[in-house]
Design an enzyme around this catalytic site. Structure first.
Site, PDB file in Angstrom:
ATOM      1  N   ASP A  37       0.855  -1.194   0.000  1.00  0.00           N
ATOM      2  CA  ASP A  37       0.000   0.000   0.000  1.00  0.00           C
ATOM      3  C   ASP A  37       0.889   1.240   0.000  1.00  0.00           C
ATOM      4  OD1 ASP A  37      -3.256   0.252   0.777  1.00  0.00           O
ATOM      5  OD2 ASP A  37      -2.099   2.110   1.002  1.00  0.00           O
ATOM      6  N   ASP A  60       3.726   2.554  -4.445  1.00  0.00           N
ATOM      7  CA  ASP A  60       2.842   3.433  -5.197  1.00  0.00           C
ATOM      8  C   ASP A  60       2.661   2.731  -6.537  1.00  0.00           C
ATOM      9  OD1 ASP A  60       1.634   5.266  -6.837  1.00  0.00           O
ATOM     10  OD2 ASP A  60       2.921   6.951  -6.267  1.00  0.00           O
ATOM     11  N   SER A 139     -14.790  -3.133 -11.191  1.00  0.00           N
ATOM     12  CA  SER A 139     -15.972  -2.535 -10.568  1.00  0.00           C
ATOM     13  C   SER A 139     -17.125  -2.749 -11.535  1.00  0.00           C
ATOM     14  CB  SER A 139     -15.754  -1.036 -10.358  1.00  0.00           C
ATOM     15  OG  SER A 139     -16.988  -0.397 -10.042  1.00  0.00           O
ATOM     16  N   TYR A 152     -13.510   7.223 -13.670  1.00  0.00           N
ATOM     17  CA  TYR A 152     -13.507   5.959 -12.926  1.00  0.00           C
ATOM     18  C   TYR A 152     -14.048   4.817 -13.798  1.00  0.00           C
ATOM     19  CZ  TYR A 152     -14.257   2.699  -9.057  1.00  0.00           C
ATOM     20  OH  TYR A 152     -14.230   1.602  -8.240  1.00  0.00           O
ATOM     21  N   LYS A 156     -11.953   1.489 -15.029  1.00  0.00           N
ATOM     22  CA  LYS A 156     -12.353   0.124 -14.658  1.00  0.00           C
ATOM     23  C   LYS A 156     -12.770  -0.684 -15.887  1.00  0.00           C
ATOM     24  CE  LYS A 156     -11.605   0.387 -10.200  1.00  0.00           C
ATOM     25  NZ  LYS A 156     -10.611  -0.463  -9.520  1.00  0.00           N
TER      26      LYS A 156
END
Ligand SMILES: NC(=O)c1ccc[n+]([C@@H]2O[C@H](COP(=O)([O-])OP(=O)(O)OC[C@H]3O[C@@H](n4cnc5c(N)ncnc54)[C@H](O)[C@@H]3O)[C@@H](O)[C@H]2O)c1
Length: 251
Positions: A37, A60, A139, A152, A156
């Site tokens: 993370d 990152d 997603s 977004y 995705k």
């Protein structure tokens, strides 16, 4: 039955929410997990919760060299990599016209390029040990249009397409690549979205009511799907987008 006994796994975005639940489930199924993370302190705290040989490493995912080093850390410590979960993600609420170019670039860099680097370096490591399972967190926004989420959705959708293309390229090497398409999952992410509304509690209720099954999906339900995809039980699941959304995209 512990389905991942002895498996060597890397999970990105594992300091919070879905990634944390996946790391916890993998450890409970017997895997050793690198908790990757950008928030190292939070990742270390998750690694402590997991115990055993699990450890944290800052990454990152927008930086190819850091993703390569993350995979390399698992290989150096444990001699190989069996499971890679490319889960780190960010969002921005805006239509195309309202999306700042810098926001577009950030969302694509984390969600899509980060996944690309994760697949690329995981495939290289898995080849050396005869196969593995790569799981990308997409997603439902990659499958249907979600209002006010242009960048977004694009990122995705790219993850879903990349998953399919890479799955076909590498299935003959024993590497299975799939993605999960969650609906609305109750993580700190939701808290950040609802905090932007005049009445956060009301906004939360509205989001919850949008789910046909009447509640948020839990991070543990996404982790259960990830554990299935990581295990040999899903041996014939290749290039799939596994929807876990309480029926959101069914209507
Ligand atoms: N919560 C939802 O409703 C939902 C729905 C569908 C998909 N997702 C996806 O699930 C994934 C996890 O989301 P979450 O809800 O658990 O969110 P979260 O904010 O709780 O966790 C995301 C984690 O990713 C980390 N991260 C962000 N940028 C990073 C970077 N550049 N490098 C490494 N780590 C980075 C964050 O530090 C955080 O720990 C994301 O890819 C998100 O798009 C979430």
């Amino acid at each position: 039955m512990r389905r991942l006994e002895g498996s060597r796994a890397v999970v990105t975005g594992a300091a919070s929410g879905i990634g944390r639940a996946i790391a916890q489930r993998f450890a409970a199924e017997g895997a050793r997990v690198v908790v990757g993370d950008v928030d190292l302190a939070a990742a270390q705290s998750v690694a402590r919760e997991l115990g055993g040989e699990c450890f944290a490493q800052r990454v990152d995912v927008t930086r190819a060299t850091e993703v390569e080093a993350l995979v390399g850390a698992a290989v150096t410590r444990w001699g190989g990599l069996d499971v890679m979960v490319n889960n780190a993600g960010v969002g921005v609420a805006a239509t195309v016209c309202d999306t700042a170019e810098s926001d577009w670039e950030r969302v694509i860099a984390v969600n899509l390029s980060g996944t690309f680097y994760g697949v690329k370096y995981a495939v290289a490591a898995m080849r050396a040990c005869g196969g593995g399972s790569i799981i990308n967190t997409a997603s439902i926004a990659g499958l249907v249009g979600v209002p006010d989420r242009a960048a977004y959705c694009a990122s995705k959708g790219g993850v879903v397409a990349l998953t399919r293309a890479a799955a076909i390229d590498h299935v003959h090497e024993g590497i299975r690549i799939n993605c999960i398409a969650p609906g609305t999952v109750d993580t700190p992410w939701i808290g950040r979205i609802t905090a932007g509304y005049a009445d956060p509690a009301q906004a939360r209720q509205t989001m919850e009511a949008r789910q046909p099954h009447g509640r948020f999906v839990t991070p543990e339900e996404i982790a259960a799907m990830a554990a299935y995809l990581a295990s040999s039980e899903s041996a014939s699941v290749v290039g799939a987008a596994m929807i876990v959304d309480g029926g959101l995209t069914a209507r």
